[in-house]
Write a protein that holds these residues in place. Structure first.
Motif, mmCIF file in Angstrom:
data_model
loop_
_atom_site.group_PDB
_atom_site.id
_atom_site.type_symbol
_atom_site.label_atom_id
_atom_site.label_comp_id
_atom_site.label_asym_id
_atom_site.label_seq_id
_atom_site.Cartn_x
_atom_site.Cartn_y
_atom_site.Cartn_z
ATOM 1 N N TRP A 573 -5.383 56.242 45.125
ATOM 2 C CA TRP A 573 -6.453 55.702 44.282
ATOM 3 C C TRP A 573 -5.940 54.425 43.617
ATOM 4 O O TRP A 573 -4.841 54.385 43.082
ATOM 5 C CB TRP A 573 -6.853 56.690 43.180
ATOM 6 N N GLY A 574 -6.729 53.371 43.661
ATOM 7 C CA GLY A 574 -6.329 52.125 43.011
ATOM 8 C C GLY A 574 -5.068 51.544 43.597
ATOM 9 O O GLY A 574 -4.197 51.042 42.870
ATOM 10 N N GLY A 575 -4.917 51.630 44.932
ATOM 11 C CA GLY A 575 -3.700 51.132 45.569
ATOM 12 C C GLY A 575 -2.529 52.031 45.258
ATOM 13 O O GLY A 575 -2.605 53.251 45.412
ATOM 14 N N ASP A 576 -1.420 51.442 44.768
ATOM 15 C CA ASP A 576 -0.216 52.216 44.444
ATOM 16 C C ASP A 576 -0.123 52.558 42.965
ATOM 17 O O ASP A 576 0.941 52.970 42.483
ATOM 18 C CB ASP A 576 1.033 51.426 44.850
ATOM 19 N N MET A 577 -1.216 52.411 42.232
ATOM 20 C CA MET A 577 -1.162 52.599 40.777
ATOM 21 C C MET A 577 -0.618 53.964 40.385
ATOM 22 O O MET A 577 0.137 54.105 39.412
ATOM 23 C CB MET A 577 -2.562 52.415 40.188
ATOM 24 N N PHE A 578 -0.989 55.000 41.152
ATOM 25 C CA PHE A 578 -0.561 56.358 40.830
ATOM 26 C C PHE A 578 0.675 56.785 41.634
ATOM 27 O O PHE A 578 1.005 57.962 41.651
ATOM 28 C CB PHE A 578 -1.706 57.345 41.067
ATOM 29 N N ARG A 579 1.328 55.819 42.258
ATOM 30 C CA ARG A 579 2.571 56.136 42.969
ATOM 31 C C ARG A 579 3.740 55.290 42.492
ATOM 32 O O ARG A 579 4.885 55.727 42.563
ATOM 33 C CB ARG A 579 2.384 55.939 44.479
ATOM 34 N N ASP A 580 3.461 54.109 42.009
ATOM 35 C CA ASP A 580 4.529 53.163 41.684
ATOM 36 C C ASP A 580 4.388 52.638 40.262
ATOM 37 O O ASP A 580 3.934 51.526 40.040
ATOM 38 C CB ASP A 580 4.517 52.002 42.688
ATOM 39 N N SER A 581 4.762 53.458 39.287
ATOM 40 C CA SER A 581 4.853 53.037 37.889
ATOM 41 C C SER A 581 6.304 53.150 37.456
ATOM 42 O O SER A 581 6.873 54.251 37.478
ATOM 43 C CB SER A 581 3.985 53.921 36.986
ATOM 44 N N PRO A 582 6.940 52.032 37.087
ATOM 45 C CA PRO A 582 8.349 52.106 36.681
ATOM 46 C C PRO A 582 8.611 53.066 35.532
ATOM 47 O O PRO A 582 9.698 53.651 35.445
ATOM 48 C CB PRO A 582 8.651 50.655 36.273
ATOM 49 N N ALA A 655 6.288 48.307 31.651
ATOM 50 C CA ALA A 655 7.041 48.383 32.909
ATOM 51 C C ALA A 655 8.309 47.544 32.831
ATOM 52 O O ALA A 655 9.390 47.988 33.245
ATOM 53 C CB ALA A 655 6.162 47.916 34.069
ATOM 54 N N THR A 656 8.222 46.342 32.277
ATOM 55 C CA THR A 656 9.400 45.473 32.207
ATOM 56 C C THR A 656 10.383 45.973 31.160
ATOM 57 O O THR A 656 11.603 45.872 31.339
ATOM 58 C CB THR A 656 8.975 44.026 31.909
#
Length: 924
Positions: A573-582, A655-656
Motif C-alpha cells: 500500500w502506498g508503494g514501500d511506505m509500510f515496508r521501508d521506514s527507517p 527518518a534522518t
C-alpha cells in the motif's frame, strides 16, 4: 553537613527522635529468612535455568549472588562441568579460580560438548569479605546442532501443498485465493520400553504449531509451540524431558498440528488478514530413551507413523478454531486405541531446525465473567470478563451429541450490546461440537484473539437443550519472568501503569506484536521505543535475541530490514511506505545496542553486526544528500485528521534523525568490537548527516526544526543533532511548544518517547506530569475514562481502531526511571552501577519500585510524607542515591560515610550492596 558533624547535642536529639522508627523500619525491611554470608541466588546457562536444548556447544554461564552483609562484591569464581552421559560422570571443564568480579556470560572453554548430551555444572565464588559459596548442581542439555544429529528422522505430513500455492511472502494487495481445502492432521505411534528407563528426551518441531501427547497426557504446559519464525529460512524445535510420562511396556505418542503462521487457510466466512502459505502442517520428532544398562533407543518420525484427519476441522490465526467431536474418538492418542484404519504418514521436505531458547507461551491468568447480559438484537448471552487481554476461552458444557456452541470474542460492543469485531478482524469465532451426550470441557489449541467480551451462540440438536455451565477467559502470553514492579500514591498513574502493562502482556508472544487480533504482526519500531518499558517489567533477553534473529532472516538481499519481522506479508500500500521506514528497520541497530547495555551480553552486537552494517549501507543508497524522507514518520501523532501517517512533523526529520542515531551507535559498536576502520567510516558519515540535517531543517531565527512540532524538536535534541550552542534555545522552544496548548500532547508513535526523554533529562518532569496527569483530553487518562483496560492504538481511544495496542506506552519507562528514579549510570553495563534519583517528590508522595537486574534485586521505596527511604542494592553492584538536600541517617547513623556531594538542591550518596533505611532528619 558541617553543622551535623559539629553540633553533637542537636545530632543526638534528632537521632533520638528517629531512633525508634528507624529500628522498626530496619526490622520490617530486613525481615524474612536469614541469608548466608554469601550464597548463589540463581545460576543461568545461556540465560536460562537448567536449559534443555541450548543451540550451541559453547554455553555461557551467569549468576547472581546474595549476602547478609553489606558492601559485598565477588573477587573470584570457579566453574566445573561434567558429562553425565558416560558410565561415570566425566569432568570436561574446570575453569580454575579466576580472580575477577565478572559474573555474567562466562564462556565455556573446556572439551568439545556433544549434541544431545546432558551436562552437570556447579559454580563456586569468593567475596571481598573472605566468604565462599558453592551453587547447587544444575543440568543443561546440548541440542541437536546439525541436520545429521536428527538421525534418520524425517518431516511427516498428511498432505502436501501444490507448489503453485506456496507463497512465503504474499503481497498485501494479492487477490490470489486457494480453492482447495486441506484437513489438519493428527499422528500416532506406539513403542515398547523393555528395560529400566533412566531418561527420555523428546526433540520436536510441529509446523505451524503442535501439541504433543504421551500416553494420552499433554507433555507440556504451553501454548502455540514452537514460536513463529521465517519458515522459508528455518523453524524452531523444542527439547523436553518426558521421562515421567513413559512407563514399562507399550507407550503411545500422539501429535496434533495447527496451521499457525505456516499456513493461513482461506475459508469463506472467516477473517483472513493475508495469504501466507509456506506449506501444509508437518512434524519432525526424535525421542531418545536412555536405559540403566547404558543402552539407547531412538524413536523418530517416518512413514511408519499413522495419520488421520484431525477433530480440529478449522484453525486459523486470523479466523478462529472449530472442533468436531464426531471426527475422532477422544481416546485416539491412548495406547489401546485401534488405528488400523488410519493412513501411513507422508515423508516430506521441511526447513532447517534451530533450538528454541525464548520462553514459550503459557496460560498466565484466568478471568471469570464479572457480568453477563443479552444481545438486544438476537438474545445471545454476552459475557464481560472485565479485562481486554490476549487469549482464548475455555468452556464447560452439558448437552447431547451433535450440539454446537459458537463463541465470538470481542474487545468492544455494538450499540445493541453485541460482540463488535469491526476493527479487529471479522468474523472470528470458536466452535465446538459435542462428541457424545453429557458434559464436556474444551478450549482452542492453535489460535487466540484479543478480547474482553464473549458472545455465546447455543445450537442444540434433535430438539434438545444445551447448557453452558462455565466460561472463562484464559490470558496467554510469553512466559518471560516478571522482574519489576511499580506502585505509587497516585491512583491515576497506577491505573496508567496497568493500562500499558496489559498492552505489553497482550502483545508479548513469540514476537512482539502490534495487536492480538487483526494483525498479530511484529512491527519493529515498538522494540526500541518500548524496549526499556518492557525490560523494567519482564526478563526479555531471549525474546529480544529472537526478535533480532527474525530481523536477520527477514533482511532482504538489498539490505533492507522491513518494518515487520518475521515478514509474513509484503505491504505494498502506498508503494514501500509500510515496508521501508527507517524508524522501524533501525531496531536492527538500536535494539541490539539497548539489549547489550541492559543485559551485558556482547552476542547482541557480534551476532547482528553484519545485519547492522548492511542496513546502514542500504540507508545510504536511499539517502539524497544524506537526508532520508521515506516511510511513515511520526505514525499516529495527534493532529486534525484521522490518525495514521505523520501529520504534524516535516517529512524527513524523524527518518534522518534515526539514521544519525544509528550511525552514532555504530561508531560505539564498531569501536567496542575492535573494528576501528568501520568506526571511522561511520563517524565520517555521521558528521555528513549532521551537517545536512541542520542545513535542511534548522531555522536558527526561531531555534526550531521543520514544522516545530513536539517530535520535530525533541528528536534532534535527544540524538545529538542540535549544535551545542543552540541546545538550550531549542529546548526552550520545545517547552514553549508544549505549553502553548495547555501542555496537550501531540507526538505520536515515534516522537513521544523522545519527548519524554528530553523533558526528563532537562529536569522538566513537571511538564511530563502536566501532560499526562489528566483525563479530559486524548491521552492515557482519557482512555481510562472511556473504559479502556489496555492501551489503545490511538490517543483518543477511537472505537474504529485497535483497543489493545502496544506502541504508545512510553510513559511506563518514566514511571520506573522518573518517579521511581532507577536508571543505569552512564557507561555502566547490565546495571553494574546504577543511579536512583526520584522525581516529583512533591506531587507524588509515595512510590515503590523494584527491578531484578542481571546482578540481583534492586528495590527503592520512598514515603514522602515522612522522608523515609528504603533501598536494596545487589551483590557485585553499586548505587548512587540522589535525594533533596539535607541531613540524613543511614541505618540509624549519620550519612557522612556515604555522601559524595551536596549542593543547594540535592545530595548524592554512594552505596555498595545491601539493604538500607535512609531517613531525613526533621528540619534538616
Amino acid at each position: 553537613m558541617g553543622e551535623v558533624q559539629t553540633n553533637d547535642d542537636r545530632l543526638k536529639y534528632w537521632i533520638g527522635i528517629v531512633h525508634f522508627w528507624s529500628i522498626l523500619l530496619l526490622i520490617v525491611f530486613a525481615s524474612g529468612p536469614a541469608l548466608a554470608q554469601l550464597s548463589f541466588d540463581r545460576v543461568l546457562v545461556n540465560g536460562r535455568v537448567n536449559p534443555l536444548g541450548i543451540h550451541t556447544n559453547k554455553p555461557q554461564f551467569s549468576w547472581r549472588l546474595k549476602s547478609s552483609q553489606n558492601n559485598v562484591f565477588q573477587t573470584a569464581y570457579r566453574i566445573r562441568v561434567e558429562d553425565i552421559m558416560q558410565d561415570k560422570p566425566r569432568l570436561v571443564w574446570d575453569s580454575g579460580w579466576q580472580n575477577t568480579d565478572q559474573s555474567l556470560y562466562i564462556a565455556y572453554t573446556g572439551k568439545a560438548l556433544h549434541a544431545g548430551h546432558y551436562y552437570r555444572y556447579w559454580i563456586e565464588a569468593k567475596d571481598n569479605l573472605g566468604n565462599h559459596a558453592q551453587s547447587e548442581k544444575g543440568l543443561f542439555l546440548v541440542g541437536l546442532l546439525q541436520p545429521e544429529d536428527w538421525g534418520v528422522g524425517q518431516w511427516i505430513a498428511k498432505d502436501t501443498l501444490p507448489k503453485a500455492m506456496v507463497n512465503p511472502l504474499p503481497l498485501s494487495s494479492s487477490k490470489f485465493r486457494v480453492d482447495q481445502a486441506f484437513d489438519l492432521p493428527v499422528f500416532r505411534k506406539t513403542f515398547k520400553i523393555k528395560r529400566k528407563l533412566l531418561r527420555s528426551t523428546a526433540f520436536i518441531s510441529g509446523l505451524g504449531h503442535y501439541e504433543l501427547l504421551l500416553n494420552g497426557k499433554k507433555a507440556e504446559n504451553t501454548f502455540l509451540q514452537p514460536g513463529w519464525s521465517k519458515y522459508d529460512k528455518e523453524a524452531l524445535y523444542v527439547a523436553l524431558d518426558v521421562t515421567n510420562l513413559l512407563h514399562p511396556g507399550e507407550n503411545s505418542i500422539g501429535i496434533l498440528l495447527g496451521n499457525g503462521f505456516y499456513y493461513i487457510p482461506p475459508v469463506k466466512g472467516r477473517y483472513q488478514k493475508h495469504k501466507v502459505a509456506f506449506g501444509l502442517p508437518k512434524v519432525k520428532m526424535k525421542l531418545v530413551n536412555h536405559y540403566a544398562d547404558g543402552s539407547e533407543e531412538v524413536v523418530v518420525t517416518d512413514r511408519s507413523w499413522k495419520v488421520h484427519r484431525s477433530p480440529i476441522t478449522f484453525s486459523s490465526m486470523y479466523g478462529g478454531e472449530d472442533y468436531d467431536g464426531h471426527v475422532l474418538a477422544s481416546n485416539w492418542s491412548d495406547v489401546e486405541f485401534d488405528d488400523q484404519s488410519w493412513s501411513s504418514a507422508l515423508e516430506v521436505d521441511g526447513p532447517a531446525l534451530v533450538g528454541q531458547e525464548a520462553e514459550p507461551l503459557r496460560v498466565m491468568q484466568e478471568f471469570s465473567p464479572i457480568r453477563s447480559f443479552k444481545n438486544r438484537k438476537n438474545g445471545n448471552t454476552v459475557y464481560d470478563f472485565g479485562q481486554n487481554a490476549s487469549g482464548i476461552v475455555s468452556i464447560k458444557l452439558e448437552g447431547n451429541r451433535g450440539d454446537t456452541v459458537r463463541i465470538y470474542p470481542a474487545e468492544l460492543l455494538t450499540a445493541d450490546s453485541a460482540a463488535n469485531q469491526k476493527a479487529t478482524g471479522s468474523p472470528y469465532y470458536y466452535q465446538y461440537v459435542l462428541e457424545k451426550d453429557g458434559t464436556a470441557e474444551w478450549q482452542p489449541r492453535f489460535t487466540y484473539y484479543g478480547f474482553r467480551f464473549a458472545e455465546v451462540v447455543l445450537r442444540p440438536q434433535r430438539g434438545g437443550s444445551i447448557r453452558l455451565k462455565e466460561i472463562k477467559a484464559l490470558h496467554i502470553r510469553n512466559g518471560a519472568e516478571t522482574v519489576g514492579s511499580f506502585h505509587s500514591s497516585d491512583s491515576l498513574f497506577n491505573q496508567i501503569h496497568q493500562l500499558i502493562k496489559w498492552a505489553i502482556n497482550s502483545n508479548m508472544v513469540s514476537v512482539f506484536t502490534d495487536c492480538p487480533h487483526r494483525e498479530k504482526l511484529g512491527w519493529l519500531e515498538q522494540l526500541h521505543l518500548m524496549g526499556p518499558s518492557v525490560q523494567y517489567n519482564y526478563d526479555v533477553e531471549r525474546l529480544f535475541s529472537k526478535s533480532l534473529r527474525d530481523m536477520r532472516l527477514s533482511q532482504t538481499a538489498t539490505g533492507l530490514v522491513p518494518e515487520i519481522a518475521p515478514e509474513y506479508v509484503q505491504f505494498d500500500w502506498g508503494g514501500d511506505m509500510f515496508r521501508d521506514s527507517p524508524e522501524w528497520g533501525s531496531s536492527s541497530i538500536i535494539l541490539a545496542w539497548y539489549a547489550y547495555r541492559w543485559y551485558g551480553n556482547s552476542a547482541f552486537l557480534r551476532d547482528n553486526y553484519h545485519m547492522m552494517t548492511r542496513y546502514i549501507e542500504y540507508l545510504g543508497t536511499k539517502a539524497k544528500d544524506y537526508i532520508l524522507t521515506q516511510g511513515l514518520g511520526d505514525w499516529y501523532d495527534l493532529g486534525p485528521e484521522r490518525p495514521g501517517v505523520s501529520q504534524l512533523t516535516t517529512p524527513g526529520i524523524t527518518a534522518t534523525a534515526i539514521y544519525f542515531y544509528d550511525l552514532k551507535l555504530m561508531v560505539e559498536i564498531a569501536t567496542l568490537l575492535g573494528k576501528e576502520a568501520d568506526a571511522a567510516k561511520f563517524e565520517a558519515l555521521q558528521a555528513a548527516v549532521y551537517k545536512a540535517f541542520n542545513q535542511r531543517f534548522y531555522r536558527p531565527q526561531e531555534h526550531s526544526y521543520g514544522s516545530g512540532s513536539q517530535t520535530a524538536l525533541a528528536m534532534p535534541l535527544y540524538v545529538g543533532l542540535v549544535p551545542k550552542a543552540e541546545e538550550q534555545a531549542v529546548f526552550e522552544r520545545l517547552v514553549a511548544t508544549v505549553c502553548q496548548n495547555d501542555t496537550a500532547l501531540t507526538a505520536g508513535d515515534i516522537g513521544h518517547r523522545y519527548l519524554l526523554q528530553v523533558l526528563q533529562t532537562k529536569k522538566r518532569n513537571d511538564l511530563i506530569f502536566a501532560m499526562h496527569h489528566r483525563d479530559d483530553r486524548p491521552g492515557y487518562g482519557y482512555q481510562i475514562r472511556k473504559g479502556a483496560t489496555a492501551l489503545t492504538e490511538s490517543w483518543a481511544a477511537l472505537p474504529n481502531v485497535s483497543n489493545n495496542h502496544f506502541m504508545l506506552g512510553h510513559l511506563m519507562e518514566w514511571f520506573h526511571t522518573g518517579l521511581g528514579g532507577i536508571r543505569q549510570e552512564s557507561g555502566s553495563i547490565a546495571f553494574k552501577n546504577f543511579r536512583i534519583e526520584p522525581q516529583m517528590l512533591d506531587a507524588v508522595k509515595d512510590c515503590a519500585v523494584s527491578f531484578r537486574s542481571p546482578y540481583g534485586q534492586i528495590y527503592f521505596k520512598r514515603i514522602g510524607t515522612t522522608d523515609n527511604y528504603q533501598l536494596e542494592v545487589p551483590v557485585n553492584s553499586s548505587c548512587t542515591l540522589v535525594l533533596p538536600q539535607g541531613a540524613y541517617l543511614v541505618n540509624g547513623k549519620p550519612v557522612d560515610g556515604h555522601a559524595s556531594a551536596q549542593n543547594d538542591h540535592q545530595i548524592e550518596m554512594k552505596f555498595g550492596s545491601g539493604k538500607y533505611t535512609v531517613i531525613k532528619m526533621m528540619g534538616r
